[in-house]
Scaffold this motif. Structure first.
Motif, PDB file in Angstrom:
ATOM      1  N   UNK A 214      -9.230   3.961  16.687  1.00  0.00           N
ATOM      2  CA  UNK A 214      -9.957   2.733  17.034  1.00  0.00           C
ATOM      3  C   UNK A 214     -10.230   2.674  18.529  1.00  0.00           C
ATOM      4  N   UNK A 215      -9.246   3.040  19.337  1.00  0.00           N
ATOM      5  CA  UNK A 215      -9.434   3.031  20.783  1.00  0.00           C
ATOM      6  C   UNK A 215     -10.503   4.042  21.203  1.00  0.00           C
ATOM      7  N   UNK A 216     -10.502   5.205  20.588  1.00  0.00           N
ATOM      8  CA  UNK A 216     -11.537   6.201  20.891  1.00  0.00           C
ATOM      9  C   UNK A 216     -12.915   5.681  20.509  1.00  0.00           C
ATOM     10  N   UNK A 217     -13.014   5.117  19.319  1.00  0.00           N
ATOM     11  CA  UNK A 217     -14.291   4.607  18.828  1.00  0.00           C
ATOM     12  C   UNK A 217     -14.836   3.488  19.705  1.00  0.00           C
ATOM     13  N   UNK A 218     -13.956   2.662  20.238  1.00  0.00           N
ATOM     14  CA  UNK A 218     -14.368   1.533  21.073  1.00  0.00           C
ATOM     15  C   UNK A 218     -14.453   1.908  22.558  1.00  0.00           C
ATOM     16  N   UNK A 219     -14.316   3.189  22.865  1.00  0.00           N
ATOM     17  CA  UNK A 219     -14.373   3.701  24.247  1.00  0.00           C
ATOM     18  C   UNK A 219     -13.332   3.050  25.148  1.00  0.00           C
ATOM     19  N   UNK A 220     -12.166   2.772  24.596  1.00  0.00           N
ATOM     20  CA  UNK A 220     -11.053   2.231  25.375  1.00  0.00           C
ATOM     21  C   UNK A 220     -10.131   3.346  25.853  1.00  0.00           C
ATOM     22  N   UNK A 221     -10.284   4.522  25.263  1.00  0.00           N
ATOM     23  CA  UNK A 221      -9.409   5.652  25.549  1.00  0.00           C
ATOM     24  C   UNK A 221     -10.243   6.903  25.779  1.00  0.00           C
ATOM     25  N   UNK A 222      -9.887   7.639  26.825  1.00  0.00           N
ATOM     26  CA  UNK A 222     -10.403   8.991  27.038  1.00  0.00           C
ATOM     27  C   UNK A 222      -9.203   9.919  26.933  1.00  0.00           C
ATOM     28  N   UNK A 223      -9.281  10.876  26.026  1.00  0.00           N
ATOM     29  CA  UNK A 223      -8.166  11.767  25.761  1.00  0.00           C
ATOM     30  C   UNK A 223      -8.556  13.190  26.161  1.00  0.00           C
ATOM     31  N   UNK A 224      -7.896  13.699  27.175  1.00  0.00           N
ATOM     32  CA  UNK A 224      -8.181  15.053  27.667  1.00  0.00           C
ATOM     33  C   UNK A 224      -7.033  16.019  27.399  1.00  0.00           C
ATOM     34  N   UNK A 225      -6.149  15.679  26.482  1.00  0.00           N
ATOM     35  CA  UNK A 225      -5.068  16.596  26.120  1.00  0.00           C
ATOM     36  C   UNK A 225      -5.597  17.638  25.149  1.00  0.00           C
TER      37      UNK A 225
ATOM     38  N   UNK B 110       0.531  -0.908  17.458  1.00  0.00           N
ATOM     39  CA  UNK B 110       1.078  -0.566  16.134  1.00  0.00           C
ATOM     40  C   UNK B 110       1.918  -1.729  15.606  1.00  0.00           C
ATOM     41  N   UNK B 111       2.754  -2.303  16.479  1.00  0.00           N
ATOM     42  CA  UNK B 111       3.604  -3.423  16.058  1.00  0.00           C
ATOM     43  C   UNK B 111       2.771  -4.672  15.757  1.00  0.00           C
ATOM     44  N   UNK B 112       1.761  -4.946  16.553  1.00  0.00           N
ATOM     45  CA  UNK B 112       0.930  -6.144  16.349  1.00  0.00           C
ATOM     46  C   UNK B 112       0.157  -6.057  15.036  1.00  0.00           C
ATOM     47  N   UNK B 113      -0.456  -4.904  14.776  1.00  0.00           N
ATOM     48  CA  UNK B 113      -1.360  -4.786  13.636  1.00  0.00           C
ATOM     49  C   UNK B 113      -0.741  -4.145  12.401  1.00  0.00           C
ATOM     50  N   UNK B 114       0.417  -3.532  12.547  1.00  0.00           N
ATOM     51  CA  UNK B 114       1.038  -2.878  11.398  1.00  0.00           C
ATOM     52  C   UNK B 114       0.268  -1.661  10.924  1.00  0.00           C
ATOM     53  N   UNK B 115      -0.452  -1.033  11.833  1.00  0.00           N
ATOM     54  CA  UNK B 115      -1.240   0.159  11.506  1.00  0.00           C
ATOM     55  C   UNK B 115      -0.530   1.390  12.058  1.00  0.00           C
TER      56      UNK B 115
ATOM     57  N   UNK C   4       0.837  -1.178   0.000  1.00  0.00           N
ATOM     58  CA  UNK C   4       0.000   0.000   0.000  1.00  0.00           C
ATOM     59  C   UNK C   4       0.883   1.243   0.000  1.00  0.00           C
ATOM     60  N   UNK C   5       0.428   2.257  -0.614  1.00  0.00           N
ATOM     61  CA  UNK C   5       1.151   3.517  -0.584  1.00  0.00           C
ATOM     62  C   UNK C   5       0.302   4.557   0.114  1.00  0.00           C
ATOM     63  N   UNK C   6       0.966   5.575   0.595  1.00  0.00           N
ATOM     64  CA  UNK C   6       0.286   6.642   1.309  1.00  0.00           C
ATOM     65  C   UNK C   6       0.091   7.804   0.355  1.00  0.00           C
ATOM     66  N   UNK C   7      -1.134   8.268   0.243  1.00  0.00           N
ATOM     67  CA  UNK C   7      -1.412   9.426  -0.582  1.00  0.00           C
ATOM     68  C   UNK C   7      -1.491  10.635   0.325  1.00  0.00           C
ATOM     69  N   UNK C   8      -0.874  11.705  -0.096  1.00  0.00           N
ATOM     70  CA  UNK C   8      -0.814  12.897   0.740  1.00  0.00           C
ATOM     71  C   UNK C   8      -1.212  14.123  -0.060  1.00  0.00           C
ATOM     72  N   UNK C   9      -1.500  15.162   0.662  1.00  0.00           N
ATOM     73  CA  UNK C   9      -1.659  16.467   0.049  1.00  0.00           C
ATOM     74  C   UNK C   9      -0.742  17.422   0.788  1.00  0.00           C
TER      75      UNK C   9
ATOM     76  N   UNK D  71      -8.198  -2.315   9.259  1.00  0.00           N
ATOM     77  CA  UNK D  71      -6.927  -2.889   9.705  1.00  0.00           C
ATOM     78  C   UNK D  71      -6.967  -3.429  11.129  1.00  0.00           C
ATOM     79  N   UNK D  72      -7.928  -2.972  11.914  1.00  0.00           N
ATOM     80  CA  UNK D  72      -7.980  -3.322  13.330  1.00  0.00           C
ATOM     81  C   UNK D  72      -9.323  -3.962  13.660  1.00  0.00           C
ATOM     82  N   UNK D  73      -9.496  -5.241  13.335  1.00  0.00           N
ATOM     83  CA  UNK D  73     -10.785  -5.912  13.574  1.00  0.00           C
ATOM     84  C   UNK D  73     -11.168  -5.845  15.048  1.00  0.00           C
ATOM     85  N   UNK D  74     -12.403  -5.481  15.302  1.00  0.00           N
ATOM     86  CA  UNK D  74     -12.905  -5.187  16.647  1.00  0.00           C
ATOM     87  C   UNK D  74     -12.536  -6.251  17.698  1.00  0.00           C
ATOM     88  N   UNK D  75     -12.901  -7.493  17.482  1.00  0.00           N
ATOM     89  CA  UNK D  75     -12.692  -8.536  18.496  1.00  0.00           C
ATOM     90  C   UNK D  75     -11.214  -8.816  18.743  1.00  0.00           C
TER      91      UNK D  75
END
Length: 126
Positions: free
Chosen positions: A98-109, A85-90, A1-6, A38-42
């Protein structure tokens, strides 16, 4: 895969504030879609829980992982996301989304990750 940027030159071709907002929104949507593919839920949840147990992370309120301006919390985010990142290569951004979407992370920064959480709320994706 390649990364497309602007870059700024691409945005400069459009002299409208809406163009910048649309491009940023499209980039966010692409990152969000990539995180779901890239990060299957289960499997992601299983690996996250293993890492959380290893580092003695326990649920405080809504999420297992909380990050703010404190150095320890930021270090825990770096450790957990680095392992995922190392496990999934993402990318780290995809893992955090993904962590935010699954409510595993609360980020207050006050950072781009905070704005990502706000965008998720705005989109009402879940």
């Amino acid at each position: 895969m390649t990364k497309e940027e602007y870059d700024d030159d691409d945005i400069g071709r459009y002299n409208h504030k809406w163009a910048i907002k649309d491009i940023s929104r499209m980039e966010f949507q692409a990152n969000y879609l990539a995180s779901c593919i890239l990060l299957p839920r289960n499997y992601f949840l299983l690996e996250f829980r293993k890492i959380a147990a290893k580092h003695h992370l326990y649920r405080h309120g809504k999420a297992l992982l909380f990050v703010d301006q404190q150095r320890y919390n930021q270090e825990m985010l770096r450790i957990v996301t680095g392992r995922l990142v190392r496990i999934f290569g993402a990318s780290r951004q995809a893992v955090i989304l993904r962590m935010l979407h699954m409510s595993l992370l609360v980020d207050k920064r006050n950072s781009s990750f905070k704005r990502t959480a706000d965008v998720l709320d705005e989109l009402k994706l879940f």
